[in-house]
Each structure stands twice: as structure tokens, then as C-alpha cells.
Write an enzyme that holds these catalytic residues in place. Sequence first.
Site, mmCIF file in Angstrom:
data_model
loop_
_atom_site.group_PDB
_atom_site.id
_atom_site.type_symbol
_atom_site.label_atom_id
_atom_site.label_comp_id
_atom_site.label_asym_id
_atom_site.label_seq_id
_atom_site.Cartn_x
_atom_site.Cartn_y
_atom_site.Cartn_z
ATOM 1 N N LYS A 85 0.833 -1.215 0.000
ATOM 2 C CA LYS A 85 0.000 0.000 0.000
ATOM 3 C C LYS A 85 0.867 1.264 0.000
ATOM 4 C CE LYS A 85 -1.820 1.780 4.024
ATOM 5 N NZ LYS A 85 -1.558 3.228 4.108
ATOM 6 N N ASN A 86 1.830 1.315 0.906
ATOM 7 C CA ASN A 86 2.600 2.553 1.042
ATOM 8 C C ASN A 86 3.537 2.791 -0.135
ATOM 9 O OD1 ASN A 86 1.268 2.927 3.396
ATOM 10 N ND2 ASN A 86 3.015 2.594 4.762
ATOM 11 N N ARG B 97 -4.483 10.344 4.090
ATOM 12 C CA ARG B 97 -3.393 11.295 4.283
ATOM 13 C C ARG B 97 -2.404 11.338 3.122
ATOM 14 N NH1 ARG B 97 -0.659 14.204 8.052
ATOM 15 N NH2 ARG B 97 1.583 14.212 7.766
ATOM 16 N N CYS C 15 -5.575 7.762 9.282
ATOM 17 C CA CYS C 15 -5.819 7.215 10.620
ATOM 18 C C CYS C 15 -5.596 8.271 11.691
ATOM 19 C CB CYS C 15 -4.864 6.050 10.872
ATOM 20 S SG CYS C 15 -5.351 4.559 10.015
ATOM 21 N N ARG D 35 -0.205 14.650 13.317
ATOM 22 C CA ARG D 35 0.124 14.514 11.892
ATOM 23 C C ARG D 35 0.116 15.853 11.140
ATOM 24 N NH1 ARG D 35 -2.073 8.847 9.599
ATOM 25 N NH2 ARG D 35 -0.032 8.868 8.665
ATOM 26 N N PRO D 36 1.016 16.795 11.541
ATOM 27 C CA PRO D 36 1.084 18.070 10.819
ATOM 28 C C PRO D 36 1.669 17.892 9.413
ATOM 29 C CG PRO D 36 2.839 17.924 12.456
ATOM 30 C CD PRO D 36 2.001 16.685 12.613
ATOM 31 N N ASP E 13 3.681 20.510 8.070
ATOM 32 C CA ASP E 13 4.637 21.611 7.924
ATOM 33 C C ASP E 13 5.822 21.254 7.027
ATOM 34 O OD1 ASP E 13 5.135 19.788 10.037
ATOM 35 O OD2 ASP E 13 6.630 21.121 10.898
ATOM 36 N N LEU E 14 6.341 20.023 7.141
ATOM 37 C CA LEU E 14 7.515 19.634 6.345
ATOM 38 C C LEU E 14 7.165 19.556 4.863
ATOM 39 C CD1 LEU E 14 8.961 16.851 8.691
ATOM 40 C CD2 LEU E 14 9.720 19.226 8.483
ATOM 41 N N ASP F 34 4.135 1.003 12.154
ATOM 42 C CA ASP F 34 2.949 0.305 11.637
ATOM 43 C C ASP F 34 2.820 -1.119 12.193
ATOM 44 O OD1 ASP F 34 2.226 2.484 10.202
ATOM 45 O OD2 ASP F 34 2.840 1.725 8.253
ATOM 46 N N ARG G 198 -8.751 -0.503 4.509
ATOM 47 C CA ARG G 198 -7.929 0.530 3.872
ATOM 48 C C ARG G 198 -6.586 -0.036 3.415
ATOM 49 N NH1 ARG G 198 -6.374 4.983 7.257
ATOM 50 N NH2 ARG G 198 -5.182 5.319 5.381
HETATM 51 C C1 UD1 Z 1 3.923 7.016 6.276
HETATM 52 C C2 UD1 Z 1 3.120 5.748 6.088
HETATM 53 C C3 UD1 Z 1 2.597 5.246 7.418
HETATM 54 C C4 UD1 Z 1 3.755 5.083 8.398
HETATM 55 C C5 UD1 Z 1 4.595 6.358 8.468
HETATM 56 C C6 UD1 Z 1 5.857 6.183 9.316
HETATM 57 C C7 UD1 Z 1 2.163 5.992 3.881
HETATM 58 C C8 UD1 Z 1 0.946 6.160 3.052
HETATM 59 N N1 UD1 Z 1 1.995 6.028 5.206
HETATM 60 O O1 UD1 Z 1 3.048 8.003 6.819
HETATM 61 O O2 UD1 Z 1 1.969 3.984 7.196
HETATM 62 O O3 UD1 Z 1 3.232 4.816 9.687
HETATM 63 O O4 UD1 Z 1 5.006 6.753 7.160
HETATM 64 O O5 UD1 Z 1 6.614 5.134 8.836
HETATM 65 O O6 UD1 Z 1 3.252 5.779 3.367
HETATM 66 N N2 UD1 Z 1 5.521 14.926 10.578
HETATM 67 C C9 UD1 Z 1 5.575 16.262 10.867
HETATM 68 N N3 UD1 Z 1 5.422 17.165 9.844
HETATM 69 C C10 UD1 Z 1 5.197 16.764 8.563
HETATM 70 C C11 UD1 Z 1 5.139 15.382 8.280
HETATM 71 C C12 UD1 Z 1 5.307 14.479 9.304
HETATM 72 O O7 UD1 Z 1 5.778 16.661 12.014
HETATM 73 O O8 UD1 Z 1 5.037 17.636 7.677
HETATM 74 C C13 UD1 Z 1 5.655 13.940 11.674
HETATM 75 C C14 UD1 Z 1 4.383 13.120 11.881
HETATM 76 O O9 UD1 Z 1 3.448 13.808 12.666
HETATM 77 C C15 UD1 Z 1 4.923 11.882 12.557
HETATM 78 C C16 UD1 Z 1 6.297 11.720 11.897
HETATM 79 O O10 UD1 Z 1 6.630 12.972 11.317
HETATM 80 O O11 UD1 Z 1 5.089 12.101 13.933
HETATM 81 C C17 UD1 Z 1 6.336 10.637 10.832
HETATM 82 O O12 UD1 Z 1 5.429 10.937 9.816
HETATM 83 P P1 UD1 Z 1 5.699 10.546 8.288
HETATM 84 O O13 UD1 Z 1 6.986 9.803 8.188
HETATM 85 O O14 UD1 Z 1 5.515 11.753 7.469
HETATM 86 O O15 UD1 Z 1 4.514 9.530 8.025
HETATM 87 P P2 UD1 Z 1 3.483 9.530 6.829
HETATM 88 O O16 UD1 Z 1 4.173 9.851 5.558
HETATM 89 O O17 UD1 Z 1 2.276 10.303 7.215
#
Ligand code: UD1
Length: 439
Positions: free
Chosen positions: A37-38, A107, A131, A136-137, A139-140, A324, A416
Site C-alpha cells: 500500500k505505502n 493522508r 488514521c 500529523r502536521p 509543515d515539512l 505500523d 484501507r
Molecule cells: C507514512 C506511512 C505510514 C507510516 C509512516 C511512518 C504511507 C501512506 N503512510 O506516513 O503507514 O506509519 O510513514 O513510517 O506511506 N511529521 C511532521 N510534519 C510533517 C510530516 C510528518 O511533524 O510535515 C511527523 C508526523 O506527525 C509523525 C512523523 O513525522 O510524527 C512521521 O510521519 P511521516 O513519516 O511523514 O509519516 P506519513 O508519511 O504520514
Amino acid sequence: MSVIAKCPAKCASDAFCRIQVFGPTPLEGEISIQGSKNAVLPMMAAALLHKGVTVLTNVPVIQDVACMVDILEWLGCRCCHKGDCLVIDARQIKSTRVPKEYVAAMRCSIVVLGALLGRMGEASSGYPGGCLIGARPIDLHLEVLKSLGACVKEEDGWLEARAAEAGGLRGAEIHLSYPSVGATEQAILASVLAKEVTVIHGAAMEPEIDQLCRFLNNMGAVICGMGTEHLMVQGVDSLHDSSFQVEGDRIVAGTYGAAVAAARGHIVLKGVRPSQLRIPLTMLERAGARVRREEEGRTIEVTMGKAPWALDLKTGPYPAFPTDLQSPFMAFLAAGQGVSHIEEKVFEGRFATAGALRQMGARITIEGQRATIQGTRPLRGAQVAASDLRGGAALAVAALAAEGETVIGECRHIRRGYEDICRDLSALGARIKWMGEDS
Ligand code: UD1
């Protein structure tokens, strides 16, 4: 318009939103693991970068893929998903705006912004959903787009990004303060067609990033540094038609590894690379399982003959233990022996499943980001509800080790990401079925 209008999975029907499990039953048998999926979701978004046709195979039939198909079709693509093959014709893009109801459902849809911006010079979307496992901001994601020269505005719940006035996106040095998977994908998608060179420092190293880069290179992109935290993208003018096979889903394989640890038995999982699960498989061994790995043959064999021993786990970005798999591992440790500890270092809200596990007799205490699990044998069947995708699968894992009947509600979360968890586990001998289905 419904966000699951074309969902090929059964989830749209209420009859398939509850799962019934009778435990305990040991697992025995061999199954093939669905595509990842990812990995597939960002590839689908990446197909927007090419004014032509992209073919993906080994695509899982899951709700999130159906949702991404809906988004692509809304934007003007023509998609055909037959069996495990998905054809995306992105010759025409009619809109650069992704409606709120689509992005709220998933997301990962946020990465569509980077791809649209790269191709069209402008993009807008609502805020992403997914989920409920933490704040889950994004900003990055927004910083990445700004670094590449986009002007990003947030207004009335809409994200608007434009690069057309500046003559399109331009390569840059990007320093990610955290190796976010999504923000790394955003940076890659936005830089493929940008002018000059982009270097992404502090990139996520998850296997799905590596796959995305290989998929894009196969379309004519020029990306190097895969498997490291420094990726370099040399912008190109255009891409070409291509086809690519999605790899097996390491998280689904890890979930079934947790299932055999809970239920005991012997299972063979085909179609997934053991090297992508190095730490989880080592942890299964520490819990008492025997694990055989075949990298070339993409096979993992797990044998468990006793109640699992306690573990100390800490989640983190790859190659650390994946967040996960935290809930599925918590589920089998709850049915094990001794006291385990889990530290959740990625998503602050990811202990929600502990409540449902307690209803099944598990003894779990949570303090901040740390869970203490006192193994309890046996767990007992109960009426529980999935609160998120992996947490839902974890309840199925626990139910395999529990005495009597467990009914899991809200299973649309599981749909999902798992094609059919009942099909897979019953092929391994579990007494599990969708409620409403003939036994
Ligand atoms: C992806 C995976 C999800 C997995 C996660 C971590 C997909 C579709 N989903 O989610 O299954 O659990 O990686 O391996 O691939 N963060 C910020 N700012 C941002 C983005 C992220 O602070 O702009 C934080 C998040 O809140 C979290 C951490 O970074 O605490 C990790 O998030 P991220 O690696 O971005 O996960 P996803 O891409 O959402």
C-alpha cells in the site's frame, strides 16, 4: 460524489465491516503477500507527472487505492484497475484542485500536490485525513514545496501552491529536520520535472522511498542516492510510458508474523523481501520464533511453538522497528509471558488499540509514549472495535490467541490496507470470517 464510489473491495457493504474470530487455533500453511500500500500510493500520484500511460502490477485491491483512483479520475486521468493491474492514462489533466472530501479520506493524498505542481505549475487541495494516530502536521510538506520555489497559501481550509509565475519549480538543497516518509515523497515528486538539481538531505530511507525512486527512474527520471539519507534528483523535461511491479507489503507480512507468534504454528509468506523486515523478524526470534529467510526467493517462514517471550521495542524511522507493526506486536505480547515494554517514537496517538486489547483481558498500562504489557494467558474473546488500520489488524492477531468468540467492529479501517485479512488468515487455518458471509 462518494470517495469510495469505485472501491473494488467489499468494504462499502456493512455486512463486511465486522469480523468474527474463534480462537485459539494454531496457524499452518502458505500464502502470497499482497502488493505494498505505502509503495503504490505515491507511485499513483507520480503517474500525474507523465503526459502518457503508466502501468502498475501487483497493485493491492484495497480502499486506499480505490480512493487514489478516484482522485486521479477527478483530476482528469483515466484509470483501469483489473485484477492486480492498474493502468493510469494521465494524458489529460482537467483540474488542479483536489476536492476536500477526497483528501480528507486519506493522508497520503497530500503528495498529489507535489506531482500536480511539478506538471501544471499550480495545485490546490484540502487537508489530508487518514488514521487518527496523532497530530500529523504537514509543515515539512509545505516547507519542501516552498524550498523548490512554490508560493504556498493556506486559506479557508484550502492549501494553494503556485510556481507558474516564477517559471516553474527550481531545484534546491532541502534539509528535512525529520525523515518524514510523506515529506520525502513530496520532495521527490515535486523535483522530478523541476529545473536543475535538487538534493534532499535527511531523507526517509523506508523501502517504499527506494521503490518510488526506482519506479520514477524507470519512467525517465534521474534520481540517485537510494537507500541513503541523501537523495539527488536531476530535473528532466519529460517522462515516458512505463510499467512497474509493486513489491510485496512488508507491513502485511509483519502482521501475519505477529499472528503466528500469537496463535503458534508454522507459516510461509511468499512475495516479500525479508531484508525489509530485518528488525521485526529479529524481534520475532527474540520472542521465541524460528525464522527462515530467503531473500532471492522472497520468502519468510515463521515457526512458533510456545507462548511468546517478552520484548522491549522502540519504534522509529527505517531501519528501526516500524510504527505500523507496533500494534500487531503489542497484541501478541499481550498474549505472551513476562513483561514487555514498547516505546512509540513516531506517532503520539498510536496506543489507542490498548483499550480494545484490555477488553480481551490484556494487562497494558500506558504512560506517555511508553506501554508496559504484562503477558496474560489466555486472552478472552470479546466485542471490540478497530480504531485505526493497523490497530484493527492487531485485534485480529489478539483474537487468534483468545479463547472463544471475538467480534471486531469498524473493520472498514482494516480494508484501507489489507485486501482481505479473513481470506489470508483462514487460508492459514484460522477460524475467521466476515460476518454475514457463509462459513
Ligand atoms: C507514512 C506511512 C505510514 C507510516 C509512516 C511512518 C504511507 C501512506 N503512510 O506516513 O503507514 O506509519 O510513514 O513510517 O506511506 N511529521 C511532521 N510534519 C510533517 C510530516 C510528518 O511533524 O510535515 C511527523 C508526523 O506527525 C509523525 C512523523 O513525522 O510524527 C512521521 O510521519 P511521516 O513519516 O511523514 O509519516 P506519513 O508519511 O504520514
